[in-house]
Design a protein around this motif. Structure first.
Motif, mmCIF file in Angstrom:
data_model
loop_
_atom_site.group_PDB
_atom_site.id
_atom_site.type_symbol
_atom_site.label_atom_id
_atom_site.label_comp_id
_atom_site.label_asym_id
_atom_site.label_seq_id
_atom_site.Cartn_x
_atom_site.Cartn_y
_atom_site.Cartn_z
ATOM 1 N N HIS A 253 149.202 -46.251 -23.585
ATOM 2 C CA HIS A 253 149.086 -46.297 -22.126
ATOM 3 C C HIS A 253 150.195 -45.450 -21.478
ATOM 4 C CE1 HIS A 253 147.591 -48.111 -18.439
ATOM 5 N NE2 HIS A 253 148.820 -48.408 -18.083
ATOM 6 N N HIS A 254 151.421 -45.598 -21.954
ATOM 7 C CA HIS A 254 152.541 -44.830 -21.410
ATOM 8 C C HIS A 254 152.370 -43.341 -21.681
ATOM 9 C CE1 HIS A 254 155.499 -47.762 -19.889
ATOM 10 N NE2 HIS A 254 154.991 -48.585 -20.780
ATOM 11 N N ILE A 255 151.935 -42.987 -22.870
ATOM 12 C CA ILE A 255 151.741 -41.584 -23.210
ATOM 13 C C ILE A 255 150.718 -40.944 -22.287
ATOM 14 C CG2 ILE A 255 150.769 -40.044 -24.974
ATOM 15 C CD1 ILE A 255 152.056 -41.914 -27.067
ATOM 16 N N ARG A 256 149.612 -41.642 -22.068
ATOM 17 C CA ARG A 256 148.569 -41.099 -21.211
ATOM 18 C C ARG A 256 149.031 -40.931 -19.774
ATOM 19 N NH1 ARG A 256 143.554 -44.791 -23.626
ATOM 20 N NH2 ARG A 256 142.878 -43.276 -25.216
ATOM 21 N N LEU A 257 149.731 -41.934 -19.251
ATOM 22 C CA LEU A 257 150.204 -41.840 -17.867
ATOM 23 C C LEU A 257 151.268 -40.763 -17.704
ATOM 24 C CD1 LEU A 257 150.393 -45.613 -16.848
ATOM 25 C CD2 LEU A 257 148.690 -43.903 -16.140
ATOM 26 N N ARG A 258 152.160 -40.645 -18.686
ATOM 27 C CA ARG A 258 153.199 -39.614 -18.599
ATOM 28 C C ARG A 258 152.598 -38.222 -18.604
ATOM 29 N NH1 ARG A 258 157.628 -39.127 -23.306
ATOM 30 N NH2 ARG A 258 155.744 -38.454 -24.404
ATOM 31 N N ALA A 261 150.966 -37.539 -15.310
ATOM 32 C CA ALA A 261 151.948 -37.171 -14.282
ATOM 33 C C ALA A 261 152.344 -35.706 -14.403
ATOM 34 C CB ALA A 261 153.181 -38.070 -14.405
ATOM 35 N N ARG A 262 152.501 -35.223 -15.625
ATOM 36 C CA ARG A 262 152.857 -33.816 -15.816
ATOM 37 C C ARG A 262 151.745 -32.901 -15.320
ATOM 38 N NH1 ARG A 262 155.147 -34.289 -22.026
ATOM 39 N NH2 ARG A 262 157.235 -35.036 -21.516
ATOM 40 N N ALA A 292 149.885 -48.401 -10.316
ATOM 41 C CA ALA A 292 150.635 -49.582 -10.719
ATOM 42 C C ALA A 292 151.918 -49.200 -11.450
ATOM 43 C CB ALA A 292 149.763 -50.461 -11.613
ATOM 44 N N ALA A 293 151.858 -48.131 -12.249
ATOM 45 C CA ALA A 293 153.027 -47.728 -13.035
ATOM 46 C C ALA A 293 154.049 -46.969 -12.203
ATOM 47 C CB ALA A 293 152.581 -46.879 -14.229
ATOM 48 N N TYR A 294 153.587 -46.069 -11.340
ATOM 49 C CA TYR A 294 154.487 -45.191 -10.594
ATOM 50 C C TYR A 294 154.754 -45.670 -9.177
ATOM 51 C CZ TYR A 294 154.550 -41.545 -14.166
ATOM 52 O OH TYR A 294 154.752 -40.840 -15.327
ATOM 53 N N GLY A 295 153.975 -46.633 -8.687
ATOM 54 C CA GLY A 295 154.167 -47.099 -7.328
ATOM 55 C C GLY A 295 153.691 -46.114 -6.293
ATOM 56 N N ASP A 312 162.534 -28.906 -1.220
ATOM 57 C CA ASP A 312 163.113 -29.829 -0.252
ATOM 58 C C ASP A 312 163.870 -30.976 -0.921
ATOM 59 O OD1 ASP A 312 160.147 -31.835 0.611
ATOM 60 O OD2 ASP A 312 161.198 -31.494 -1.285
ATOM 61 N N GLY A 313 163.890 -30.971 -2.296
ATOM 62 C CA GLY A 313 164.762 -31.918 -3.001
ATOM 63 C C GLY A 313 164.148 -33.263 -3.303
ATOM 64 N N THR A 314 162.919 -33.532 -2.850
ATOM 65 C CA THR A 314 162.319 -34.832 -3.143
ATOM 66 C C THR A 314 161.616 -34.782 -4.480
ATOM 67 O OG1 THR A 314 160.272 -34.233 -2.004
ATOM 68 C CG2 THR A 314 161.985 -35.336 -0.709
ATOM 69 N N SER A 315 161.604 -35.886 -5.171
ATOM 70 C CA SER A 315 160.922 -35.965 -6.464
ATOM 71 C C SER A 315 160.430 -37.379 -6.676
ATOM 72 C CB SER A 315 161.878 -35.591 -7.599
ATOM 73 O OG SER A 315 161.309 -35.903 -8.851
ATOM 74 N N PRO A 316 159.185 -37.554 -7.043
ATOM 75 C CA PRO A 316 158.691 -38.909 -7.271
ATOM 76 C C PRO A 316 159.425 -39.601 -8.398
ATOM 77 C CG PRO A 316 157.140 -37.254 -8.079
ATOM 78 C CD PRO A 316 158.163 -36.535 -7.275
ATOM 79 N N ASP A 317 159.959 -38.850 -9.367
ATOM 80 C CA ASP A 317 160.638 -39.461 -10.501
ATOM 81 C C ASP A 317 162.000 -40.024 -10.133
ATOM 82 O OD1 ASP A 317 158.607 -38.976 -12.253
ATOM 83 O OD2 ASP A 317 159.376 -37.021 -12.864
ATOM 84 N N THR A 318 162.549 -39.619 -8.951
ATOM 85 C CA THR A 318 163.870 -40.112 -8.562
ATOM 86 C C THR A 318 163.791 -41.365 -7.719
ATOM 87 O OG1 THR A 318 163.924 -38.734 -6.575
ATOM 88 C CG2 THR A 318 164.794 -37.768 -8.603
ATOM 89 N N LYS A 319 162.588 -41.797 -7.360
ATOM 90 C CA LYS A 319 162.436 -42.969 -6.517
ATOM 91 C C LYS A 319 162.360 -44.229 -7.366
ATOM 92 C CE LYS A 319 159.862 -40.277 -3.096
ATOM 93 N NZ LYS A 319 158.574 -40.122 -2.418
ATOM 94 N N PRO A 320 162.966 -45.312 -6.928
ATOM 95 C CA PRO A 320 162.925 -46.558 -7.713
ATOM 96 C C PRO A 320 161.490 -46.994 -7.993
ATOM 97 C CG PRO A 320 164.513 -46.732 -5.935
ATOM 98 C CD PRO A 320 163.740 -45.476 -5.695
ATOM 99 N N GLY A 321 161.250 -47.397 -9.230
ATOM 100 C CA GLY A 321 159.956 -47.950 -9.597
ATOM 101 C C GLY A 321 158.858 -46.947 -9.772
ATOM 102 N N THR A 322 159.188 -45.616 -9.827
ATOM 103 C CA THR A 322 158.125 -44.635 -9.909
ATOM 104 C C THR A 322 157.963 -44.054 -11.314
ATOM 105 O OG1 THR A 322 159.646 -42.853 -9.311
ATOM 106 C CG2 THR A 322 158.452 -43.954 -7.528
ATOM 107 N N SER A 323 158.668 -44.571 -12.305
ATOM 108 C CA SER A 323 158.498 -44.071 -13.657
ATOM 109 C C SER A 323 157.921 -45.172 -14.553
ATOM 110 C CB SER A 323 159.850 -43.638 -14.248
ATOM 111 O OG SER A 323 159.717 -43.343 -15.615
ATOM 112 N N PRO A 324 156.960 -44.817 -15.419
ATOM 113 C CA PRO A 324 156.388 -45.821 -16.300
ATOM 114 C C PRO A 324 157.259 -46.109 -17.508
ATOM 115 C CG PRO A 324 155.372 -43.718 -16.741
ATOM 116 C CD PRO A 324 156.318 -43.511 -15.593
#
Length: 327
Positions: A253-258, A261-262, A292-295, A312-324
């Motif tokens: 599940h984690h492999i597929r979601l990661r 995301a890429r 559910a995994a990344y919020g 602009d410096g924003t990244s979904p991976d830097t936000k709390p709860g957004t990484s599986p």
């Protein structure tokens, strides 16, 4: 290098090619040392490799060791390494690495009567040193066993490229030869484990991980995976969880979601195509699990990634709860 290659004292009688890693002698490895001729080694810094088929008489003796590394991978038959009074056999899948300055003897083992192996003399780049922190079979003799067929084949293919490329004299082929050698070193570090600060996984668990990573789009079941590594489903589940801290289905599940995301971040493929490419049966289910995994929904994740690319410096991976989570 030319002087070394033309030395008749180190030519191989078994295949007619120059024999830098060993010499022929009738003495057994446990025989009387003064009767065993000393084998010349290549000058340090010369990258030289080959594929040998040696008979029962093949022997090497270097009382002062070499000034470079020597790596061998046994393909068939059996070889013997002797360091001081200790002996280690090497069979198919065994990679042995002699470190500089290690007095040694090696040759064909009487157990098989022949030894087929690929080898390379080399000096590593400075940044390779951590990857050569491999398990020691004997003082100065490192050892990694390539138990997984896929890893064995990948290392062998890299050796074949190395052997072919090092025959050329132009800088580009020399560079490709070193790249093939670096791939071998990295694969050994992954198998040996010490360079990563942990022990290697059970080869059966490594094989399951490889299948999940390389075939994530397939509908895996614990039963089908267990059959491929010859374990019962319950035993595989127990060993996998013990070794990785995750269940098999959880890791898939984690492999597929990661990977999803890429693909969202770095391609323009539609969400439906991405869902299918990573193994989800429907875009709806992929979206539900991704959110559910990344919020954040897949579309919103893509927009955030595009904003990051725009600077602009924003990244979904830097936000709390957004990484599986990592693997």
């Amino acid at each position: 290098m030319t002087e070394f290659l033309n030395n008749p004292a180190i030519s191989s009688e078994s295949d007619g090619r120059t024999d830098p890693p060993g010499s022929q002698a009738s003495d057994d490895l446990t025989g009387h040392l003064p009767t065993m001729p000393i084998t010349q080694s290549p000058p340090p810094g010369v990258l030289i490799a080959d594929h040998f088929h040696q008979n029962a008489e093949y022997r090497t003796y270097r009382p002062d060791g070499t000034r470079d590394y020597l790596i061998t991978l046994t393909l068939n038959g059996c070889g013997t390494y002797r360091i001081g009074d200790e002996v280690r056999l090497c069979r198919r899948g065994d990679v042995m690495v002699l470190t500089p300055g290690t007095p040694h003897r090696y040759g064909t083992s009487s157990e098989a009567g022949y030894w087929e192996f690929v080898w390379c003399h080399f000096l590593p780049h400075e940044d390779w040193q951590p990857y050569l922190a491999l398990p020691a079979a004997l003082p100065g003799l490192l050892h990694v066993q390539l138990a997984q067929p896929a890893v064995f084949e990948r290392v062998l293919q890299a050796f074949r490229r190395l052997i072919g490329d090092q025959l050329h004299t132009d800088p580009l082929h020399e560079r490709m030869a070193y790249l093939a050698l670096e791939e071998i070193v990295l694969l050994l570090a992954m198998q040996g484990g010490e360079a990563q600060g942990s022990l290697s996984l059970d080869p059966r668990i490594e094989e399951v991980k490889r299948l999940l990573l390389e075939r994530m789009q397939e509908p895996h079941t614990i039963q089908s995976l267990a059959e491929q590594v010859r374990l019962s489903p319950s035993r595989l589940s127990h060993l996998f969880k013990e070794a990785t801290g995750m269940s098999i289905i959880g890791m898939l599940h984690h492999i597929r979601l990661r990977q999803g995301a890429r693909l969202l971040a770095y391609t323009s493929r539609p969400v439906g195509e991405i869902a299918e490419a990573v193994g989800f049966q429907s875009p709806f289910y992929f979206t539900k699990q991704f959110s559910a995994a990344y919020g954040i929904s897949p579309s919103a994740y893509r927009r955030a990634a595009q904003s990051l690319h725009a600077g602009d410096g924003t990244s979904p991976d830097t936000k709390p709860g957004t990484s599986p989570g990592g693997l």
